[in-house]
Design a protein around this motif. Structure first.
Motif, short mmCIF file in Angstrom:
data_model
loop_
_atom_site.label_atom_id
_atom_site.label_comp_id
_atom_site.label_asym_id
_atom_site.label_seq_id
_atom_site.Cartn_x
_atom_site.Cartn_y
_atom_site.Cartn_z
N GLN A 114 -28.53 -73.82 8.39
CA GLN A 114 -29.29 -74.30 7.19
C GLN A 114 -29.85 -73.41 6.88
O GLN A 114 -30.46 -72.62 5.83
CB GLN A 114 -29.18 -75.35 6.99
N GLU A 152 -30.99 -70.54 4.57
CA GLU A 152 -31.62 -70.30 3.81
C GLU A 152 -32.94 -69.33 3.42
O GLU A 152 -33.04 -68.13 2.62
CB GLU A 152 -33.33 -71.08 3.30
N LYS A 153 -33.29 -68.83 5.07
CA LYS A 153 -34.34 -67.47 4.97
C LYS A 153 -33.09 -65.89 4.64
O LYS A 153 -33.57 -64.98 4.14
CB LYS A 153 -33.57 -66.78 6.17
N LYS A 168 -31.13 -66.33 2.19
CA LYS A 168 -30.72 -65.91 1.03
C LYS A 168 -32.03 -65.31 0.28
O LYS A 168 -32.51 -64.56 -0.42
CB LYS A 168 -30.84 -67.38 0.17
N GLU A 169 -33.05 -65.93 0.94
CA GLU A 169 -34.53 -65.27 0.55
C GLU A 169 -34.15 -63.75 0.56
O GLU A 169 -34.85 -62.81 -0.54
CB GLU A 169 -35.52 -66.06 0.95
#
Length: 208
Positions: free
Chosen positions: A117, A121-122, A124-125
Motif C-alpha cells: 500500500q 501511494e508512492k 501514484k505520487e
C-alpha cells in the motif's frame, strides 16, 4: 535439363521482394502519427519481465527523460539496476525500493500488505508528476495477485489520473485480466527452458 537460376537473378528477385515489402511497410507507417503515454504490462512465467522494463528505463535516461522506479517486492536483495541508477543516474531516475522481499521470505501478510500500500501511494505520487515520462512499477502484479492492492483501484487511477504523455510499466507474473484489458501494450514472457530446473541458482548479471 532445367537451367539453374543465376546468382544475379536471385539477387534481383530478392531486391524486388524487399522493395515491395518496404513499400507496404512505409504505407502502414504513414498512418501511424499519434503519440500517447502507454500502459505497458510485462507478464508471464518466462524470465525477462523486469529486465525488459529496465531496458526502457535506461532508454529514458539516455534520452534525458526523467523517469522513476518503484519496486514492490524485491527490496530484500541488491540488484545491478538499482545500484547503477542510484550511483550514476539518481538525478534522472527516482528509485524507491518499497518491498522487503518475496512473500515466501517475509511470511507476514499484514506487513506485506502495508508495504504494498505504501509503494502504491508512492507510485501514484510519481505518476501524477507530469515531468516523469516513464514510471516502472516493478513486480506490482505480485502484489495484485495476492490482493495486497485492489486491482479496481489501480485500473481506475491509471485511467483517470495518469498524465496523457506518461508511460507506466507494470511487471510481474499473473497479470490480472482487468489490467490486461486496460493496457495499451502487453507482452507475455513464455518459459521454454530455465537453468533453475537443472540445479543452477540465480546468478549475478543474469538474474540480478
Amino acid at each position: 535439363m532445367t537451367e539453374q537460376p543465376k546468382p544475379q537473378d536471385d539477387l534481383a528477385r530478392h531486391a524486388a521482394k524487399m522493395a515491395k515489402k518496404k513499400a507496404a511497410r512505409d504505407k502502414i507507417m504513414a498512418t501511424k502519427e499519434g503519440e500517447k503515454g502507454l500502459v505497458i504490462v510485462h507478464t508471464g512465467k518466462g524470465k525477462g519481465k523486469s529486465s525488459a522494463a529496465f531496458g526502457m528505463i535506461f532508454r529514458c535516461i539516455a534520452h534525458d527523460m526523467p523517469c522513476a522506479v518503484v519496486q514492490f517486492i524485491k527490496g530484500g536483495m541488491s540488484t545491478g539496476e538499482r545500484d547503477l541508477i542510484l550511483s550514476n543516474f539518481a538525478d534522472k531516475c527516482a528509485f524507491h525500493t518499497m518491498g522487503e522481499g518475496f512473500t515466501w521470505e517475509t511470511q507476514d501478510r499484514a506487513r506485506d500488505t502495508e508495504m504494498a500500500q505504501a509503494a502504491w501511494e508512492k507510485a501514484k505520487e510519481l505518476i501524477r508528476d507530469p515531468s516523469n515520462r516513464m514510471v516502472l512499477l516493478d513486480e506490482i502484479n505480485i502484489a495484485l495477485r495476492y490482493d495486497y492492492l485492489d486491482i479496481a483501484d489501480v485500473v481506475a487511477f491509471l485511467e483517470a489520473e495518469k498524465p496523457e504523455m506518461t508511460h507506466v510499466v507494470l511487471t510481474g507474473r499473473n497479470a490480472k485480466d482487468e489490467l490486461i484489458e486496460a493496457a495499451d501494450l502487453v507482452t507475455e514472457m513464455e518459459l521454454v527452458k530455465h537453468p533453475f530446473r537443472s540445479g543452477i541458482k540465480a546468478q549475478i548479471g543474469v538474474e540480478f
